[in-house]
Design a protein around this motif. Structure first.
Motif, PDB file in Angstrom:
ATOM      1  N   GLU A 189     159.446 -23.481  -4.242  1.00 55.54           N
ATOM      2  CA  GLU A 189     160.006 -24.643  -4.864  1.00 55.54           C
ATOM      3  C   GLU A 189     159.477 -25.950  -4.180  1.00 55.54           C
ATOM      4  OE1 GLU A 189     164.259 -25.034  -2.502  1.00 55.54           O
ATOM      5  OE2 GLU A 189     164.380 -24.438  -4.478  1.00 55.54           O
ATOM      6  N   TYR A 190     159.061 -25.850  -3.093  1.00 56.56           N
ATOM      7  CA  TYR A 190     158.515 -27.275  -2.489  1.00 56.56           C
ATOM      8  C   TYR A 190     157.087 -27.378  -2.332  1.00 56.56           C
ATOM      9  CZ  TYR A 190     158.388 -23.663   1.464  1.00 56.56           C
ATOM     10  OH  TYR A 190     158.438 -22.609   2.087  1.00 56.56           O
ATOM     11  N   ASP A 191     156.405 -26.337  -3.159  1.00 58.80           N
ATOM     12  CA  ASP A 191     154.927 -26.557  -3.159  1.00 58.80           C
ATOM     13  C   ASP A 191     154.698 -27.334  -4.146  1.00 58.80           C
ATOM     14  OD1 ASP A 191     154.374 -24.437  -1.243  1.00 58.80           O
ATOM     15  OD2 ASP A 191     154.403 -22.914  -3.115  1.00 58.80           O
ATOM     16  N   VAL A 192     153.371 -28.168  -4.409  1.00 57.64           N
ATOM     17  CA  VAL A 192     153.114 -28.995  -5.545  1.00 57.64           C
ATOM     18  C   VAL A 192     152.279 -28.497  -6.634  1.00 57.64           C
ATOM     19  CG1 VAL A 192     151.869 -31.383  -5.713  1.00 57.64           C
ATOM     20  CG2 VAL A 192     152.734 -30.862  -3.592  1.00 57.64           C
ATOM     21  N   ILE A 193     152.921 -28.614  -7.811  1.00 60.61           N
ATOM     22  CA  ILE A 193     152.420 -28.145  -8.876  1.00 60.61           C
ATOM     23  C   ILE A 193     152.191 -29.071  -9.933  1.00 60.61           C
ATOM     24  CG2 ILE A 193     152.619 -26.032 -10.639  1.00 60.61           C
ATOM     25  CD1 ILE A 193     154.822 -25.157  -8.906  1.00 60.61           C
ATOM     26  N   ALA A 194     151.056 -29.173 -10.492  1.00 56.92           N
ATOM     27  CA  ALA A 194     150.936 -30.210 -11.590  1.00 56.92           C
ATOM     28  C   ALA A 194     150.099 -29.641 -12.654  1.00 56.92           C
ATOM     29  CB  ALA A 194     150.303 -31.391 -10.831  1.00 56.92           C
ATOM     30  N   ARG A 195     149.987 -30.379 -13.877  1.00 54.72           N
ATOM     31  CA  ARG A 195     149.288 -30.367 -14.876  1.00 54.72           C
ATOM     32  C   ARG A 195     148.010 -31.458 -14.692  1.00 54.72           C
ATOM     33  NH1 ARG A 195     150.377 -31.397 -21.277  1.00 54.72           N
ATOM     34  NH2 ARG A 195     148.290 -30.607 -22.057  1.00 54.72           N
ATOM     35  N   LEU A 196     146.934 -31.394 -14.806  1.00 47.88           N
ATOM     36  CA  LEU A 196     146.079 -32.315 -14.683  1.00 47.88           C
ATOM     37  C   LEU A 196     145.725 -33.014 -15.994  1.00 47.88           C
ATOM     38  CD1 LEU A 196     143.498 -31.651 -12.014  1.00 47.88           C
ATOM     39  CD2 LEU A 196     145.638 -32.546 -11.737  1.00 47.88           C
ATOM     40  N   GLY A 197     145.793 -32.146 -17.095  1.00 48.54           N
ATOM     41  CA  GLY A 197     145.319 -32.383 -18.408  1.00 48.54           C
ATOM     42  C   GLY A 197     144.854 -31.255 -19.063  1.00 48.54           C
ATOM     43  N   GLY A 198     144.873 -31.357 -20.550  1.00 49.18           N
ATOM     44  CA  GLY A 198     144.427 -30.110 -21.101  1.00 49.18           C
ATOM     45  C   GLY A 198     145.288 -28.931 -20.809  1.00 49.18           C
ATOM     46  N   ASP A 199     144.266 -27.924 -20.343  1.00 51.40           N
ATOM     47  CA  ASP A 199     144.734 -26.618 -20.060  1.00 51.40           C
ATOM     48  C   ASP A 199     144.362 -26.385 -18.586  1.00 51.40           C
ATOM     49  OD1 ASP A 199     142.038 -26.663 -20.342  1.00 51.40           O
ATOM     50  OD2 ASP A 199     142.047 -24.442 -21.139  1.00 51.40           O
ATOM     51  N   GLU A 200     144.258 -27.497 -17.817  1.00 43.83           N
ATOM     52  CA  GLU A 200     143.821 -27.410 -16.499  1.00 43.83           C
ATOM     53  C   GLU A 200     145.271 -27.817 -15.675  1.00 43.83           C
ATOM     54  OE1 GLU A 200     139.481 -28.936 -16.110  1.00 43.83           O
ATOM     55  OE2 GLU A 200     140.765 -30.327 -15.948  1.00 43.83           O
ATOM     56  N   PHE A 201     145.408 -26.784 -14.548  1.00 46.91           N
ATOM     57  CA  PHE A 201     146.665 -26.946 -13.719  1.00 46.91           C
ATOM     58  C   PHE A 201     146.077 -26.616 -12.414  1.00 46.91           C
ATOM     59  CE2 PHE A 201     148.034 -25.405 -17.858  1.00 46.91           C
ATOM     60  CZ  PHE A 201     149.483 -25.974 -17.925  1.00 46.91           C
ATOM     61  N   VAL A 202     147.027 -27.553 -11.376  1.00 46.39           N
ATOM     62  CA  VAL A 202     146.649 -27.226  -9.586  1.00 46.39           C
ATOM     63  C   VAL A 202     147.924 -27.028  -9.135  1.00 46.39           C
ATOM     64  CG1 VAL A 202     144.700 -28.669  -9.830  1.00 46.39           C
ATOM     65  CG2 VAL A 202     146.919 -29.710  -9.648  1.00 46.39           C
TER      66      VAL A 202
END
Length: 326
Positions: free
Chosen positions: A235-248
């Protein structure tokens, strides 16, 4: 000295604080102008926008002090977030709760403190806008209202940041939010002598999903993958959607124990379970590349993203070659 107490909803409060994506970020004029105004309005030497983290109070804006943070257990702001209205100490030296506090007995020699608790619309108190003097003083009703008004402006700025850093489709951080949170993660790695691993994800055959099933279904696929990512990471990891179908995703860890294999195994298993339980005419698949952040030889976020992206495309080419040969 009375140690700053811990709120009953501390776990949820800290989650809300970290959701602001503001800890360990650079100074910003929109906050500094409010502390400058408060310092002039109340004629005090010190004014802070202080955010109360797990073990520290960190200053987003700080006038009159050279420190950027102090320990939470000796903080006045740790007491201030325990109540909904302004917390006032007119003479700390004559107050049993603070008379032997090191911030009273030593630098900055606090005698007067008034802190407005920065309360989000969710009800959680993040920290304070506080004014500090080195001499005792009284705080009248007019001053109380002025500090309250300025404090509400700080809350408005904090919530504006939160809105600007979220991806509205998935509820994950967007690129701006990820950049802010990554800075916090790297700062934590430097403080605690840890490394970090950056994961770069791209959905395979996403264009085909949009073409065959429409953009509404494509959006459902993105939301489903975001949910699967949240379940696979901490829960404390950093998760994001950069745009389109790309996630980090960005994960801090000890030097010798990279969690990459375990996380990817859990993620792929979750994806299999999802594909089996929700028959929608297509399978969710992804390609992933990673890059390592080493706290002893730190690299910038841009370089890490570039490496992880390159590694991801290498895996994606392999997936397409296998698919084309079937």
């Amino acid at each position: 000295m009375l140690t700053a107490p811990i709120p009953f909803d501390e776990t949820e409060r800290l989650e809300a604080l970290r959701g602001l994506r503001i800890l360990d970020t650079e100074a910003e004029e929109r906050f500094d102008r409010l502390t400058r105004l408060a310092r002039r309005l109340f004629d005090v030497p010190i004014c802070l926008i202080s955010l109360v983290d797990q073990d520290r109070q960190w200053f987003k804006s700080c006038l009159g002090l050279s420190a950027t943070e102090t320990s939470r257990d000796i903080s006045f702001c740790g007491h201030a977030i325990m109540q909904s209205d302004i917390f006032i100490v007119e003479d700390a030296l004559g107050d049993d709760r603070f008379s032997d506090n090191p911030l009273v007995r030593g630098d900055p020699y606090i005698r007067f403190y008034a802190g407005f608790p920065l309360t989000l619309s969710s009800g959680y108190r993040m920290g304070t806008l506080c004014i500090i003097d080195r001499r005792p003083r009284q705080f009248d009703a007019e001053s109380y209202k002025d500090l309250e008004d300025l404090g509400k402006l700080v809350v408005s700025e904090l919530e504006t940041i939160q809105t600007a850093t979220l991806d509205p489709l998935t509820g994950l951080s967007n690129l701006l939010g990820f950049e802010l949170l990554a800075k916090q993660c790297f700062a934590k790695c430097q403080r605690q002598k840890q490394d970090a691993t950056l994961f770069f994800f791209d959905l395979d055959y996403f264009k085909e999903i949009n073409d065959r099933f429409g953009h509404h279904e494509g959006n459902e696929a993105l939301k489903a993958f975001a949910s699967i990512l949240k379940d696979a990471f901490r829960e404390y990891d950093v998760i994001a959607r950069l745009g389109g179908d790309e996630f980090v995703a960005l994960v801090s860890h000890d030097h010798t124990l990279s969690p990459s294999i375990g996380i990817l195994h859990r993620l792929r298993q979750n994806l299999v379970n999802h594909n089996m339980s929700i028959p929608v005419g297509y399978q969710l698949e992804f390609s992933c590349g990673t890059a390592r952040y080493n706290e002893s030889v730190p690299r910038g976020l841009e370089a890490l993203l570039k490496d992880a992206d390159s590694n991801m495309y290498r895996e994606k080419r392999q997936h397409h070659e296998i698919h084309d040969n079937q």
